[in-house]
Design an enzyme around this catalytic site. Sequence first.
Site, mmCIF file in Angstrom:
data_model
loop_
_atom_site.group_PDB
_atom_site.id
_atom_site.type_symbol
_atom_site.label_atom_id
_atom_site.label_comp_id
_atom_site.label_asym_id
_atom_site.label_seq_id
_atom_site.Cartn_x
_atom_site.Cartn_y
_atom_site.Cartn_z
ATOM 1 N N ILE A 645 -40.558 12.877 19.329
ATOM 2 C CA ILE A 645 -39.625 13.888 19.390
ATOM 3 C C ILE A 645 -39.027 14.274 18.091
ATOM 4 C CG2 ILE A 645 -37.660 14.481 20.828
ATOM 5 C CD1 ILE A 645 -40.177 14.166 22.350
ATOM 6 N N GLU A 721 -42.864 23.525 27.586
ATOM 7 C CA GLU A 721 -43.281 23.862 29.165
ATOM 8 C C GLU A 721 -43.327 22.784 30.145
ATOM 9 O OE1 GLU A 721 -46.148 27.699 28.605
ATOM 10 O OE2 GLU A 721 -46.056 26.111 26.969
HETATM 11 MO MO1 MOS Z 1 -45.793 30.318 26.969
HETATM 12 S S1 MOS Z 1 -45.741 31.096 28.783
HETATM 13 O O1 MOS Z 1 -47.251 29.732 26.604
HETATM 14 O O2 MOS Z 1 -44.909 31.378 25.743
#
Ligand code: MOS
Length: 755
Positions: A645, A721
């Site tokens: 991180i 994500e």
């Molecule tokens: Mo992200 S949906 O891979 O910009």
Amino acid sequence: MATIVPAAIGTPTLRIDGRAKVTGSARYPSDVAVPNAAHAFLVTSTIARGRVAGFDLAEARRVPGVLDILTHEDVAGQVQPPSAPGGKGKATTTLESDIVWHAGQIIAVVIADSYEAAREAAHKVVVRYEPQPPAASFDSPGVTLESAAAANKQSDPQVGDAAAAFAAADVKIEASYATPTQHHNPMELFTTTCLWSGDRLIIHEPSQFVHGVRAEVARQLGLNLEHVRVLSRFVGGGFGSRGGITARTAWIALAARRLNRPVKLVATRSQGFTIATYRAETRHHLRLGATPDGTLVSLSHDGWEVTSRPSTYNVSGTGTTARLYRCDNVATKVTIVHADRNTPGFMRAPPETPYLFALESAMDELAVALKLDPVELRRCNDTAVEPIHGLPYSSRNLMACFDAAAEAFGWKDRSAEPGSMRADDWLIGWGCAAATYHASISAAAARVQLTPEGSVRVETAAHDIGTGAYTVIAMIAADRLGVGVDKVSVLIGDSDLPPGGLAAGSTHTASVCTVVAKACDQIKERIAEAATRANEGPFAGADPTSLVLSQASLRAANGTSEPLDKAVARLGGVVEVYAENLPPGAPARGAHMVYHGQPAMARGSELKDQIRHSFGAQFVEVRVHALTREIRVPRAVGAFAAGTIVNPVTARSQLMGGMIWGISAALHEATEIDHARATYTNDDLAEYLVPVNADIGTVEVQFVPEEDHHVNPLGIKGIGELGTTGMNAAVANAVYHATGMRIRKLPIRIEGLLA
Ligand code: MOS
């Protein structure tokens, strides 16, 4: 709270661009002052299928200030169509022809001296259509189906005999799930400003990949790459919507050339729903079979995804769901459903978000059927090796995440029976789910300069889409060159700079930081070599590899040091290094590819020798009102193992933001479709629901320490994500626990709990 300090990787560091953003000095692409710019307004189709038979432009042309109107009748053939998202199939076209592929398609561009005049004239453009009945979505007459594997030369992961194992399994779950259409709705609108400087086109546009936009527009307009420059210093949100090209850019460029004047487009919020991409609605059919002790013996995942007529875009998340748990018999299949819609695209963990909703809901259903704690069901099927090809995970701390999050959440106090936990009129539900996202890295390039005073300048066409890219880049340079973060200036978001790869797929920090570190390390090597080759100074004759840059000095382990200015002076004053990084597993011509606007990835999910993923576990408490069925989420806890991180401040924000997206998707977000007309009915921020502060309680983010130097030398896995991937299922599982009602179709709303 942390402040800017002479930072090492992992030191909590505030955004170096924070002040510019909150004081308004950060210039987003449409904020950049372009003298004498004319203004564009788009005319978009009101029908979803058919053709434009003709225009009546007389009234529009009479609006004072109108300069030009582009329609297919005079510009068709002057611009090549853009590529479809991910290069899958063909794009829907706009002014290239009279075809209408979808509602809200660009069919004319009006240019005027002012925004108001352009808008007024656009509303006076009369369009004659020859409409045909459109097919809007699943179940609409006229949609066509196609195998995703066949259409895109991809595979449907499978192993063993899932059907036979399911038939023979002691405990079985079979269920269907669905997710709705969703739109990114970044705060910043879809804008494009184009100006020509001689034969060079300059584009200001929010982008997650300026080299990609450069290459696409150059191809569309028949220009050399060097004749296009794309600038995107700040981006007001991406969520995937700025990753690829959209049709608007080349037409604005053409309009600017026709007028010999800069042209600026700020599309409306509502137009953003149809001139860019979105997350398509999906359907899933899951079959899980297990032994009575919880061992998975069969896993089948069929998915269906909507796309446009000409594109074969789909996200095919079975690549993740087929490989998440140990199971000898797996079958998957993804089917594309072509409808009269704009082409969908990447949005917030495109494959994992809808597909993990299905799998992690089904796992919860299986845990209920087995009378097993859902955490223990995951433990029972945890694996160090993915089941399809037998490849080892480069690192996998899924259960460490479950244990950390369960502890922080207080999971041991859960009573398993649905509806058994209650506070006054509120039914309390606790649910959890696994989060995962592949760890990938792109080829990238950077130039770094170090002055004798210890000032550093980093140049790379990276993108800060709100994630904190400016800050982590500065931190890496500060860490490697031994100076304070405040000594580093970072120049990004400009295709005239070396390509930093694309800010998508949770790859950007890994891609950019790796190459910036490489350039910095080469600077250190040059300085150390000069110091050890010199006849004078404390390091004459020493081993250059034993020296480090630290605290604006060149240092040895025994404490000997020399001030940076002296060490750098031997190299003529300023040291500059250009570096490229081609990650193992990326295409051999990766550096060339990123200069030409193509992603050049070593994908954690597509390597031959191992599989690389980040992991997390997410726990959610929901409260459902016993009478009104109002749904609240007072708290959520996520624990994540994602390698190094770099900046815990911005990392925590990203993961927290991802968890909020997940609550949003589970309970709020859906683009409603008028099935008769194939149009979006809530195409504005008033009716496209997203959570506000009052909808989000505490969101706790924990980092599970993890070192993985397979992924890249710095051990960065990416977190953009990951934080959202398990949330939909965690919320749905919590709603089940509160109410005993299994909601398999998102979003979960009051009306779904009234039955
Ligand atoms: Mo992200 S949906 O891979 O910009």
